[in-house]
Design an enzyme around this catalytic site. Structure first.
Site, PDB file in Angstrom:
ATOM      1  N   LYS A 144      33.013 -13.252 -96.976  1.00 52.18           N
ATOM      2  CA  LYS A 144      32.328 -13.474 -95.703  1.00 52.18           C
ATOM      3  C   LYS A 144      31.179 -14.427 -95.959  1.00 52.18           C
ATOM      4  CE  LYS A 144      31.202 -11.250 -92.363  1.00 52.18           C
ATOM      5  NZ  LYS A 144      31.556 -12.476 -91.721  1.00 52.18           N
TER       6      LYS A 144
ATOM      7  N   GLU B  54      24.341 -12.978 -89.209  1.00 52.53           N
ATOM      8  CA  GLU B  54      25.424 -12.002 -89.403  1.00 52.53           C
ATOM      9  C   GLU B  54      24.937 -10.826 -90.238  1.00 52.53           C
ATOM     10  OE1 GLU B  54      28.578 -14.310 -91.123  1.00 52.53           O
ATOM     11  OE2 GLU B  54      29.236 -15.080 -89.186  1.00 52.53           O
TER      12      GLU B  54
ATOM     13  N   GLY C 195      32.444 -17.549 -85.436  1.00 51.49           N
ATOM     14  CA  GLY C 195      33.619 -18.222 -85.969  1.00 51.49           C
ATOM     15  C   GLY C 195      34.876 -18.003 -85.165  1.00 51.49           C
TER      16      GLY C 195
ATOM     17  N   THR D 289      37.672 -16.197 -85.597  1.00 53.34           N
ATOM     18  CA  THR D 289      38.156 -14.834 -85.370  1.00 53.34           C
ATOM     19  C   THR D 289      37.248 -14.102 -84.391  1.00 53.34           C
ATOM     20  OG1 THR D 289      39.037 -14.806 -87.618  1.00 53.34           O
ATOM     21  CG2 THR D 289      38.858 -12.695 -86.502  1.00 53.34           C
TER      22      THR D 289
ATOM     23  N   GLY E 231      31.070 -17.837 -95.148  1.00 47.43           N
ATOM     24  CA  GLY E 231      31.378 -19.239 -95.407  1.00 47.43           C
ATOM     25  C   GLY E 231      30.882 -20.164 -94.319  1.00 47.43           C
ATOM     26  N   GLY E 232      30.531 -19.609 -93.168  1.00 50.22           N
ATOM     27  CA  GLY E 232      30.050 -20.415 -92.047  1.00 50.22           C
ATOM     28  C   GLY E 232      28.540 -20.549 -92.054  1.00 50.22           C
TER      29      GLY E 232
ATOM     30  N   GLY F 226      34.544 -11.640 -88.434  1.00 46.32           N
ATOM     31  CA  GLY F 226      35.735 -12.093 -89.136  1.00 46.32           C
ATOM     32  C   GLY F 226      35.462 -12.368 -90.600  1.00 46.32           C
ATOM     33  N   ALA F 227      36.531 -12.370 -91.377  1.00 51.74           N
ATOM     34  CA  ALA F 227      36.449 -12.722 -92.794  1.00 51.74           C
ATOM     35  C   ALA F 227      36.797 -14.195 -92.942  1.00 51.74           C
ATOM     36  CB  ALA F 227      37.421 -11.878 -93.609  1.00 51.74           C
ATOM     37  N   ASP F 228      36.293 -14.815 -94.000  1.00 53.63           N
ATOM     38  CA  ASP F 228      36.646 -16.204 -94.299  1.00 53.63           C
ATOM     39  C   ASP F 228      37.899 -16.275 -95.162  1.00 53.63           C
ATOM     40  OD1 ASP F 228      34.454 -17.512 -92.941  1.00 53.63           O
ATOM     41  OD2 ASP F 228      33.198 -16.558 -94.442  1.00 53.63           O
TER      42      ASP F 228
END
Length: 119
Positions: A81, A90, A13, A15, A83-84, A69-71
């Site tokens: 976390k 991950e 993602g 970040t 969302g992708g 990264g966090a969403d």
């Protein structure tokens, strides 16, 4: 968190792209060598372009640290976390890691979790 010779999991993602850049910059400045496992093809290609050596998760028995990264992040620093599209990879990388570090930039701040991603 970074040291020469580390085995690092790199997340996915927007970040994570910044994380890859930071890891690559530190390694280049200090002359360090690290071995990375990525959670997406996009992160892997970016890491390779930045000069980081990558291997598939199956290569590792353990990772020193995973960074992702966090969403979403709320004012109490609770986060969302996954969302992708790379959630499964991950999770595997996180489980193989001695430490898990989550990074978030200001665009990930929300008043209430679930604002951007349904919980």
């Amino acid at each position: 968190h970074l040291k020469d010779g580390m085995r690092i999991g790199l997340g996915s993602g927007s970040t994570a792209r910044h994380v890859v850049d930071h890891v690559a910059d530190v390694c280049q400045q200090k002359g360090w060598s690290v071995l990375c496992c990525t959670t997406s093809e996009a992160t892997e290609q970016h890491a390779i372009r930045r000069g980081l050596e990558t291997r598939p998760l199956e290569f590792f028995t353990k990772l020193d640290v995973a960074i992702d990264g966090a969403d979403e992040v709320d004012p109490e620093l609770q986060l969302v976390k996954g969302g992708g599209g790379a959630l499964l990879r991950e999770k595997y990388v996180e489980l193989q890691s001695d430490q898990f570090v989550v990074v978030a930039h200001s665009q990930k701040k929300v008043a209430t979790l679930g604002t951007t991603y349904k919980l």
